[in-house]
Design a protein around this motif. Structure first.
Motif, short mmCIF file in Angstrom:
data_model
loop_
_atom_site.label_atom_id
_atom_site.label_comp_id
_atom_site.label_asym_id
_atom_site.label_seq_id
_atom_site.Cartn_x
_atom_site.Cartn_y
_atom_site.Cartn_z
N ARG A 280 -3.84 -4.20 9.67
CA ARG A 280 -2.78 -3.42 9.04
C ARG A 280 -2.54 -3.92 7.63
NH1 ARG A 280 2.52 -4.12 12.54
NH2 ARG A 280 3.58 -3.27 10.68
N ASP A 281 -2.12 -3.01 6.78
CA ASP A 281 -1.74 -3.31 5.42
C ASP A 281 -0.28 -2.90 5.29
OD1 ASP A 281 -1.22 -3.41 2.68
OD2 ASP A 281 -3.25 -2.80 2.14
N ASN A 282 0.60 -3.85 5.38
CA ASN A 282 2.02 -3.53 5.38
C ASN A 282 2.48 -2.91 4.05
OD1 ASN A 282 2.40 -4.48 8.01
ND2 ASN A 282 2.77 -6.58 7.30
N ALA A 283 1.88 -3.32 2.96
CA ALA A 283 2.26 -2.78 1.66
C ALA A 283 1.95 -1.29 1.57
CB ALA A 283 1.56 -3.54 0.55
N LYS A 284 0.94 -0.85 2.29
CA LYS A 284 0.54 0.55 2.27
C LYS A 284 0.97 1.32 3.51
CE LYS A 284 -3.58 -0.31 -0.55
NZ LYS A 284 -5.06 -0.17 -0.64
N ASN A 285 1.69 0.65 4.41
CA ASN A 285 2.09 1.27 5.68
C ASN A 285 0.91 1.91 6.39
OD1 ASN A 285 4.81 0.54 5.44
ND2 ASN A 285 5.33 2.40 4.31
#
Length: 119
Positions: free
Chosen positions: A71-76
């Motif tokens: 997952r990439d939290n900055a990009k949701n």
């Protein structure tokens, strides 16, 4: 309103690879658990992999060692890297998220993306 947009599905030969992505958009406070499920006609939707906010993961036995969820939290965004694909992996893949918004916590599903593994 929260929407999930999936991409990356397609046709691949056995042993090949695909990378699915699912991007969440909207007025999101935070995204907790994210995951991928799959479904074939006449069968119940089954869990493939999940990833928590701290990065811990769980996989179905059938995909362990072959699939990787990130997952990439900055990009949701949540991804599913699928390697060593088998014909039995053929299914519609759906992303799933537990999303915290202003009014509470809700479960959202992506629209589904077809993955076909065939020679």
């Amino acid at each position: 309103q929260v929407q999930l947009v999936e991409s990356g599905g397609g046709l691949v030969q056995p042993g090949g690879s695909l990378r699915l992505s699912c991007a969440a958009s909207g007025n999101i406070f935070s995204i907790n658990r994210m995951g991928w499920y799959r479904q074939v006609p006449g069968k119940q939707r089954e869990l493939v992999a999940t990833i928590s906010s701290d990065g811990s993961t769980n996989y179905a036995d059938s995909v362990k060692g072959r699939f990787t969820i990130t997952r990439d939290n900055a990009k949701n965004t949540v991804y599913l890297q699928m390697n060593s694909l088998k014909p039995e992996d053929t299914a519609v893949y759906y992303c799933n998220t537990n999303v915290r918004v202003a009014s509470g916590i809700y479960i959202y599903w992506g629209q589904g993306t077809q993955v076909t593994v065939s020679s």
